[in-house]
Write a protein that holds these residues in place. Structure first.
Motif, PDB file in Angstrom:
ATOM      1  N   PRO A 413      -7.909  -3.993 -15.113  1.00 14.84           N
ATOM      2  CA  PRO A 413      -8.237  -5.448 -15.069  1.00 14.84           C
ATOM      3  C   PRO A 413      -6.834  -6.068 -15.286  1.00 14.84           C
ATOM      4  CG  PRO A 413      -9.658  -4.433 -16.513  1.00 14.84           C
ATOM      5  CD  PRO A 413      -8.832  -3.085 -15.870  1.00 14.84           C
ATOM      6  N   LYS A 414      -6.500  -7.353 -14.758  1.00 13.15           N
ATOM      7  CA  LYS A 414      -5.138  -7.817 -14.664  1.00 13.15           C
ATOM      8  C   LYS A 414      -3.981  -7.150 -14.184  1.00 13.15           C
ATOM      9  CE  LYS A 414      -6.947 -10.818 -18.082  1.00 13.15           C
ATOM     10  NZ  LYS A 414      -6.878 -11.555 -19.640  1.00 13.15           N
ATOM     11  N   ALA A 415      -4.191  -6.100 -13.297  1.00 14.98           N
ATOM     12  CA  ALA A 415      -3.037  -5.407 -13.105  1.00 14.98           C
ATOM     13  C   ALA A 415      -2.303  -5.984 -11.675  1.00 14.98           C
ATOM     14  CB  ALA A 415      -3.555  -3.968 -12.661  1.00 14.98           C
ATOM     15  N   LYS A 416      -1.098  -5.561 -11.711  1.00 11.55           N
ATOM     16  CA  LYS A 416      -0.205  -6.094 -10.815  1.00 11.55           C
ATOM     17  C   LYS A 416       0.246  -4.699  -9.926  1.00 11.55           C
ATOM     18  CE  LYS A 416       0.996 -10.690 -12.779  1.00 11.55           C
ATOM     19  NZ  LYS A 416       0.011 -10.570 -13.633  1.00 11.55           N
ATOM     20  N   TYR A 417       0.494  -5.180  -8.737  1.00 13.19           N
ATOM     21  CA  TYR A 417       0.779  -3.914  -7.824  1.00 13.19           C
ATOM     22  C   TYR A 417       2.092  -4.168  -7.157  1.00 13.19           C
ATOM     23  CZ  TYR A 417      -3.825  -2.375  -8.804  1.00 13.19           C
ATOM     24  OH  TYR A 417      -5.209  -2.090  -9.317  1.00 13.19           O
ATOM     25  N   LEU A 418       3.241  -3.349  -7.054  1.00 10.48           N
ATOM     26  CA  LEU A 418       4.308  -3.241  -6.365  1.00 10.48           C
ATOM     27  C   LEU A 418       4.438  -2.305  -5.429  1.00 10.48           C
ATOM     28  CD1 LEU A 418       7.085  -5.144  -6.104  1.00 10.48           C
ATOM     29  CD2 LEU A 418       7.971  -3.279  -7.795  1.00 10.48           C
ATOM     30  N   ILE A 419       4.310  -2.671  -4.254  1.00  8.28           N
ATOM     31  CA  ILE A 419       4.846  -1.641  -2.911  1.00  8.28           C
ATOM     32  C   ILE A 419       6.123  -1.670  -2.695  1.00  8.28           C
ATOM     33  CG2 ILE A 419       3.929  -0.936  -0.943  1.00  8.28           C
ATOM     34  CD1 ILE A 419       1.244  -2.458  -1.428  1.00  8.28           C
ATOM     35  N   ARG A 420       6.715  -0.544  -2.681  1.00  9.44           N
ATOM     36  CA  ARG A 420       8.177  -0.447  -1.862  1.00  9.44           C
ATOM     37  C   ARG A 420       8.131   0.364  -0.335  1.00  9.44           C
ATOM     38  NH1 ARG A 420      13.354   2.328  -4.073  1.00  9.44           N
ATOM     39  NH2 ARG A 420      14.980   1.779  -2.813  1.00  9.44           N
ATOM     40  N   LEU A 421       8.592  -0.383   0.292  1.00 12.89           N
ATOM     41  CA  LEU A 421       8.363   0.340   1.843  1.00 12.89           C
ATOM     42  C   LEU A 421      10.190   0.746   2.186  1.00 12.89           C
ATOM     43  CD1 LEU A 421       6.058  -1.727   3.767  1.00 12.89           C
ATOM     44  CD2 LEU A 421       5.556   0.195   2.430  1.00 12.89           C
ATOM     45  N   ARG A 422      10.511   1.942   2.418  1.00  7.71           N
ATOM     46  CA  ARG A 422      11.962   2.420   2.688  1.00  7.71           C
ATOM     47  C   ARG A 422      11.953   2.933   3.876  1.00  7.71           C
ATOM     48  NH1 ARG A 422      16.304   3.018  -0.374  1.00  7.71           N
ATOM     49  NH2 ARG A 422      17.793   4.229   0.440  1.00  7.71           N
ATOM     50  N   GLY A 423      12.797   2.110   4.895  1.00  4.66           N
ATOM     51  CA  GLY A 423      12.859   2.737   6.134  1.00  4.66           C
ATOM     52  C   GLY A 423      13.802   4.106   6.189  1.00  4.66           C
ATOM     53  N   SER A 424      13.428   4.807   7.558  1.00  2.00           N
ATOM     54  CA  SER A 424      13.976   5.999   7.813  1.00  2.00           C
ATOM     55  C   SER A 424      15.749   5.904   8.036  1.00  2.00           C
ATOM     56  CB  SER A 424      13.304   6.732   8.974  1.00  2.00           C
ATOM     57  OG  SER A 424      13.431   6.011  10.061  1.00  2.00           O
TER      58      SER A 424
END
Length: 569
Positions: A413-424
């Motif tokens: 509940p009420k969570a926040k998600y952070l997605i990190r994408l790193r290139g090759s």
């Protein structure tokens, strides 16, 4: 003159006694050894400081060590300098009162020599100077009486190294480079991974004509007051600081047992000085480095870690005497990495994200309602992309993603998600991303088999057609086949560069379309379909593409296949 001969003879007798005692090295009992090295009558290590030379020494904790040197004539200038290396030191300089019979009237019997040595040891003499601390400190006198001088050193903190220097001609010797009127090290430029430093040159080089070079020490903890303090910190380990194990024969000259290099092998073992800082500096566990840069007084330190405080010390080194002087060090914090704009993701919507080579992109997802699970759908269009997902700072996922992937994350509940994408490192990439908390949400991208290659049947190849096959899945998808004539020298490298799996059929020329059909199989082992592509020209090369199209219209391309028709039929 006779008095000087008496002092010289007495000092020689002291050294003879030390040499004789050094030949008798009993197997050490640890408890007895600790008692002996603290008893000045049982264990007394005396040495001579050569006039005008810097010596290096080693101190056991709580065990004083004494050095002697002779001033031959009255009204002689005197300079004594002590440099602590590992820990603060206590040291004092005294002028010893010699026994009257030390002037030469001895019988040479060992008992008389022992009495003379013991008398010098017990008599304190006239105290000239005392100091306690870790600074490089000096005693300087323009006029000193002739006599035998004793330098006593003590370290109460731990076993430690030090350097000592004594001279009766300090004006002409000058082993330590002189500092300029402004001895500070200045930071002239500051970046994310670089720091440029500048300092005023020492006048020793161009005034005295002595060879001087500069050495720079970089670390993350504090500034150093001497070169030997920095070098002690750089030691690979502190093995040399511990005494040998009980029962071993021990000699104070057995340098190998204490981690020191033998005098004749020190230069070879240390290797030549280098002007390069290791590429991985800042990432190593040992966060201290030294680099010697010749006579330059401007230097840029590179490949530092962003948003990190570093301490910089410059030392002027006299190449003839190997003695050094420390400038007033400085410190600086490298700049932060440029903050990247965070892309806000919407529930159930597909976002196209471009990632530069070795670059990063940050995506944020904040569900507006309570949820039990989060579905994450990813489609890497070009090279593999490293994906990290954090929920309220806690790492949930870290993987390299190629092609189409689907992940189920536990909600909160009420969570926040952070997605990190790193290139090759190979090149830039593009990724399609969708997150959803809806339980009925359908996968936006078509399901693909593990093997997305297209197979061509050589025996079925003609002058005007080729037959190919590819794998499907148990999900009913639409498959579209496209062809494109290419040059005969069209290679794999060019094909890989043009392999954008996110570019759907809508980006193709209508004339390149062969057909579209629906296909699925309940048995994954038999989910294979074939197609014959006709209307081709003899002896030509073609690039064939198969697209799997999902219900929402998003397409994923299989690996392209290069085929050639027969020239003669």
């Amino acid at each position: 003159m006779r008095q000087y001969k008496g002092w010289s003879r007495f000092l020689l007798l002291l050294l003879l006694l030390e040499w004789v005692s050094a030949q008798k090295l009993p197997t050490r009992d640890e408890e007895l050894f600790q008692m002996q090295i603290r008893d000045k009558f049982l264990f007394h290590d005396s040495s001579v400081v050569p006039d005008g030379a810097e010596i290096s020494g080693f101190l056991f904790r709580d065990t004083p060590k004494r050095y002697y040197f002779v001033v031959e004539e009255d009204n002689t200038p005197l300079s004594v300098t002590v440099t602590p290396c590992d820990a603060p030191l206590e040291w004092k300089l005294t002028l010893q009162e010699l026994p009257e019979d030390a002037s030469g009237g001895t019988s040479g019997e060992p008992e008389v020599l022992d009495q003379q040595k013991q008398q010098v040891t017990v008599d304190e003499g006239a105290e000239l100077f005392t100091y306690k601390g870790n600074d490089v400190e000096s005693y300087v006198a323009a006029s000193s009486p002739a006599g035998l001088y004793q330098l006593e050193l003590l370290c109460t903190e731990k076993d430690s190294n030090f350097k000592a220097y004594a001279s009766t001609t300090p004006e002409s010797d000058q082993p330590y480079p002189e500092l300029p009127y402004d001895p500070r090290v200045d930071v002239t430029s500051l970046g994310r991974t670089t720091v440029t430093l500048a300092w005023k040159p020492t006048p020793t080089g161009f005034l005295m004509g002595q060879p001087v070079q500069y050495c720079l020490v970089i670390n993350k903890e504090h500034n150093f007051k001497s070169m030997c303090a920095a070098e002690a910190k750089m030691s690979a380990d502190d093995a040399f600081m511990s005494a040998p194990k009980p029962g071993r024969d021990f000699s104070p000259f057995d340098f190998a047992h204490f981690g020191f290099y033998p005098p004749d092998a020190s230069a070879k073992a240390r290797g030549p000085a280098t002007n390069k800082i290791p590429r991985s500096y800042g990432a190593k566990p040992k966060d201290i480095q030294k680099v010697c840069i010749g006579n330059k007084n401007i230097f840029t330190v590179s490949q530092l870690k962003p948003d990190t405080q570093f301490y910089f010390d410059v030392f002027a080194l006299n190449a003839a005497t190997n003695a050094s002087t420390a400038y007033v060090g400085t410190f600086a914090r490298t700049k932060e990495e440029a903050r990247q704009k965070t892309v806000e993701l919407k529930d159930g919507k597909v976002a196209d994200v471009f990632i530069e080579r070795k670059g990063s992109k940050f995506l944020r997802f904040a569900p507006v309602s309570s949820h039990q699970k989060v579905a994450l759908f990813l489609h890497a269009c070009l090279d593999a992309v490293q994906v990290q997902v954090r929920r309220d700072g806690k790492l949930l996922l870290s993987q390299n993603v190629e092609g189409v992937r689907h992940f189920q994350l536990r909600g909160k509940p009420k969570a926040k998600y952070l997605i990190r994408l790193r290139g090759s490192r190979k090149g830039a990439s593009t990724m399609k991303v969708q997150v959803s908390t809806r339980p009925d949400n359908k996968q936006p991208f078509p399901a693909l088999p593990d093997d997305t290659r297209i197979k061509a049947f050589d025996k079925l190849r003609t002058c005007t057609s080729v037959t190919v096959a590819w794998l499907g899945t148990g999900e009913r998808n639409k498959y579209c086949v496209y062809r494109k004539e290419v040059a005969h020298d069209y290679g794999e490298e060019r094909r890989r560069r043009e392999q954008n799996r996110c570019a759907g059929p809508g980006a193709r020329d209508k004339a390149e379309k062969v057909l579209c059909k629906f296909f699925h199989s309940d048995n994954p082992q038999k989910a294979v379909t074939t197609e014959t592509v006709g209307g081709l020209q003899p002896g030509k090369a073609y690039l064939l593409d198969v697209y799997a199209v999902a219900h929402g219209g998003h397409a994923v391309k299989y690996q392209s296949k290069l085929v050639k028709t027969r020239k003669y039929c």
